[in-house]
Design a protein around this motif. Structure first.
Motif, short mmCIF file in Angstrom:
data_model
loop_
_atom_site.label_atom_id
_atom_site.label_comp_id
_atom_site.label_asym_id
_atom_site.label_seq_id
_atom_site.Cartn_x
_atom_site.Cartn_y
_atom_site.Cartn_z
N UNK A 44 -15.57 54.35 -36.40
CA UNK A 44 -16.96 54.05 -36.78
C UNK A 44 -17.07 52.86 -37.72
N UNK A 45 -15.95 52.34 -38.17
CA UNK A 45 -15.97 51.22 -39.12
C UNK A 45 -15.06 50.09 -38.61
N UNK A 46 -13.79 50.13 -38.99
CA UNK A 46 -12.87 49.06 -38.65
C UNK A 46 -12.59 48.97 -37.15
N UNK A 47 -12.52 50.11 -36.48
CA UNK A 47 -12.27 50.09 -35.04
C UNK A 47 -13.37 49.39 -34.27
N UNK A 48 -14.62 49.71 -34.59
CA UNK A 48 -15.73 49.03 -33.93
C UNK A 48 -15.78 47.56 -34.30
N UNK A 49 -15.50 47.25 -35.58
CA UNK A 49 -15.46 45.84 -35.99
C UNK A 49 -14.40 45.08 -35.21
N UNK A 50 -13.25 45.70 -34.99
CA UNK A 50 -12.19 45.04 -34.22
C UNK A 50 -12.63 44.82 -32.78
N UNK A 51 -13.32 45.81 -32.20
CA UNK A 51 -13.80 45.67 -30.83
C UNK A 51 -14.75 44.49 -30.69
N UNK A 52 -15.48 44.19 -31.76
CA UNK A 52 -16.44 43.08 -31.75
C UNK A 52 -15.82 41.75 -32.18
N UNK A 53 -14.55 41.76 -32.54
CA UNK A 53 -13.92 40.55 -33.03
C UNK A 53 -14.34 40.19 -34.44
N UNK A 54 -14.77 41.18 -35.22
CA UNK A 54 -15.28 40.94 -36.57
C UNK A 54 -14.49 41.68 -37.64
N UNK A 55 -13.28 42.11 -37.31
CA UNK A 55 -12.51 42.92 -38.25
C UNK A 55 -12.11 42.16 -39.50
N UNK A 56 -12.19 40.83 -39.46
CA UNK A 56 -11.87 40.04 -40.65
C UNK A 56 -13.07 39.90 -41.59
N UNK A 57 -14.23 40.42 -41.17
CA UNK A 57 -15.44 40.24 -41.96
C UNK A 57 -16.11 41.55 -42.35
N UNK A 58 -16.10 42.53 -41.48
CA UNK A 58 -16.78 43.80 -41.73
C UNK A 58 -15.88 44.96 -41.33
N UNK A 59 -16.29 46.18 -41.74
CA UNK A 59 -15.60 47.38 -41.28
C UNK A 59 -14.52 47.90 -42.19
N UNK A 60 -14.28 47.22 -43.32
CA UNK A 60 -13.27 47.69 -44.25
C UNK A 60 -13.65 47.20 -45.65
N UNK A 61 -13.07 47.80 -46.66
CA UNK A 61 -13.27 47.37 -48.04
C UNK A 61 -12.01 46.65 -48.50
N UNK A 62 -12.13 45.34 -48.64
CA UNK A 62 -10.98 44.53 -49.06
C UNK A 62 -11.51 43.22 -49.61
N UNK A 63 -10.79 42.61 -50.54
CA UNK A 63 -11.24 41.32 -51.09
C UNK A 63 -11.51 40.30 -50.00
N UNK A 64 -12.65 39.62 -50.11
CA UNK A 64 -13.04 38.61 -49.15
C UNK A 64 -13.92 39.10 -48.03
N UNK A 65 -13.99 40.43 -47.85
CA UNK A 65 -14.84 40.98 -46.79
C UNK A 65 -16.30 40.92 -47.21
N UNK A 66 -17.19 40.90 -46.22
CA UNK A 66 -18.61 40.97 -46.51
C UNK A 66 -18.93 42.32 -47.15
N UNK A 67 -19.82 42.30 -48.13
CA UNK A 67 -20.07 43.50 -48.94
C UNK A 67 -21.12 44.40 -48.30
N UNK A 68 -20.77 44.93 -47.13
CA UNK A 68 -21.55 45.97 -46.46
C UNK A 68 -20.82 47.29 -46.69
#
Length: 428
Positions: free
Chosen positions: A355-379
């Motif tokens: 529901x988070x990182x897996x879907x972001x990866x499917x969309x090609x956005x895992x480097x920006x959303x779907x996880x909490x890590x420095x540099x990620x967008x603050x969603x």
């Protein structure tokens, strides 16, 4: 000013489908530091408070801080007809979907539903959605305008249908589908946090000429995603065979027209043949699991173990309004239930990742959303793990994070979402 949000923190260091629950990281007393729409740091609460004494502190108590949910397949125009009774796919489209989508010829109605849709998704902790719109360009404008107003990362596109299998008034042409989609793409793709998605509804409502036109548009703009439906129901597959008698299989109706590639999102993908699985894996495409829809409309049971074991990327989605909930919590619960029926119960670490990182990866956005890590967008979201008496009494007996979180997955709703931040700004 930087904001330091305190609570329990859940992050992922790897894919738990491959690595098991140990791929997740849990801080019992953690914090997330956000500023200017980005995550600056994730760590222990006391360490971050000491390192950033000027930050504004928001204490969420024992709530679980997580990346916001990513809904990889939805139909925002079907908001008003969600939970309509008793139809399988083709009847459901004709009885409910197409009459409702015809109303989006009115731009004011499109704007009203877009506002309502994002109200509902944000209340349920969804910070990124991928939506089909209708054939009307105004439906796309309304969706992106509302998402932009809220600062959301949102993806979507004009649904294209030119066959007489779609009703009169809901048909475009191969030429207008290309022209309208190109104009909308040029206006919206990459603007703020918005992405255009090339969107043929599915092969039964598009002629080969239209599929080819959209395949050509995708070839011209390979940085865009492309979304469609694939092998949702057996009678749908039989229908496709009558319309495309020379196709090797359902996927071939897309592949033959330039609509198979690494940015492809193929919704449902329940009844796939071996060749289809091999081709989807070979090109790096993604399949999107829509469990509440698949059970509500009686489509079948998605083969999570088989498809991920074959190397496919999988996203998770509500598929509103064929899906029966706006909540990704309910969607995770349904994915667990489908897994049980497939003799493959999914661990809570896997469900939350999907529901988070897996879907972001499917969309090609895992480097920006779907996880909490420095540099990620603050969603991000704060999840109350004791939001109802029934959940609270079960969570009180938990021996670890997963036992505490699983009751919320199975019984939670919008009451569990105690806070939502979109681009670092508090939205709930």
């Amino acid at each position: 000013m930087a904001e330091l949000i305190l609570g329990q923190v859940l992050t992922y260091a790897a894919d738990p489908l491959a690595e098991g629950p140990g791929a997740a990281r849990h801080l019992g007393h953690g914090a997330v530091l956000v500023e200017d729409g980005r995550i600056l740091a994730v760590g222990g609460a006391e360490d971050l408070r000491a390192a950033h004494p000027q930050a504004q502190v928001t204490d969420m108590g024992r709530a679980l801080l997580s990346a916001g949910f990513v809904d990889a397949h939805a139909h925002y125009p079907q908001t008003a007809i969600i939970a309509s009774w008793g139809k399988r796919l083709i009847d459901w489209l004709n009885s409910y979907t197409f009459p409702e989508e015809a109303r989006f010829a009115d731009p004011a109605y499109a704007r009203e539903v877009a506002r309502r849709y994002f109200d509902l998704t944000l209340a349920n902790g969804t910070t990124t959605a991928v939506s089909y719109c209708t054939i009307h360009p105004a439906s796309v404008e309304a969706y992106f305008e509302e998402a932009r107003r809220r600062g959301l990362r949102a993806l979507g596109g004009k649904t294209c249908m030119d066959r007489d299998t779609a009703p009169e008034g809901l048909r475009d042409t191969a030429r207008s589908a290309y022209d309208d989609s190109k104009r909308l793409l040029e206006n919206w793709h990459g603007r703020d946090r918005l992405s255009y998605v090339i969107t043929p509804r599915f092969s039964p409502t598009s002629t080969p000429e239209q599929l080819a036109a959209l395949g050509a548009l995708w070839a011209e703009h390979p940085d865009c995603l492309m979304q469609t439906h694939l092998s949702e129901q057996l009678d749908e597959i039989a229908w496709v065979k009558t319309l495309y008698p020379r196709a090797r299989d359902y996927l071939d109706t897309y592949e033959a027209h330039g609509l198979l590639g690494p940015g492809g999102l193929y919704g449902h993908a329940i009844h796939l043949e071996r060749r289809e699985v091999d081709r989807l894996r070979a090109v790096g495409a993604s399949v999107i699991h829509c469990p509440t829809s698949n059970t509500f409309i009686g489509s079948g049971l998605f083969d999570m173990a088989g498809l991920t074991g074959a190397g496919l990327k999988v996203g998770l989605a509500t598929d509103t309004g064929g899906g029966s909930s706006f909540s990704m919590l309910r969607t995770m619960a349904a994915a667990y239930e489908v897994g049980q029926l497939r003799h493959n119960p999914l661990h809570p670490a896997v469900l939350w990742w999907l529901a988070t990182q897996g879907s972001a990866r499917a969309l090609g956005l895992a480097d920006r959303i779907g996880n909490l890590a420095p540099g990620m967008e603050a969603d991000l979201i704060a999840v109350d793990l004791a939001s109802t008496p029934a959940i609270a009494q079960r969570a009180a007996r938990a021996g670890d994070l997963w036992e505490a979180l699983f009751p919320t997955i199975m019984m939670g709703d919008d009451r569990a979402i105690a806070g939502v931040w979109v681009g670092g700004a508090r939205a709930k």
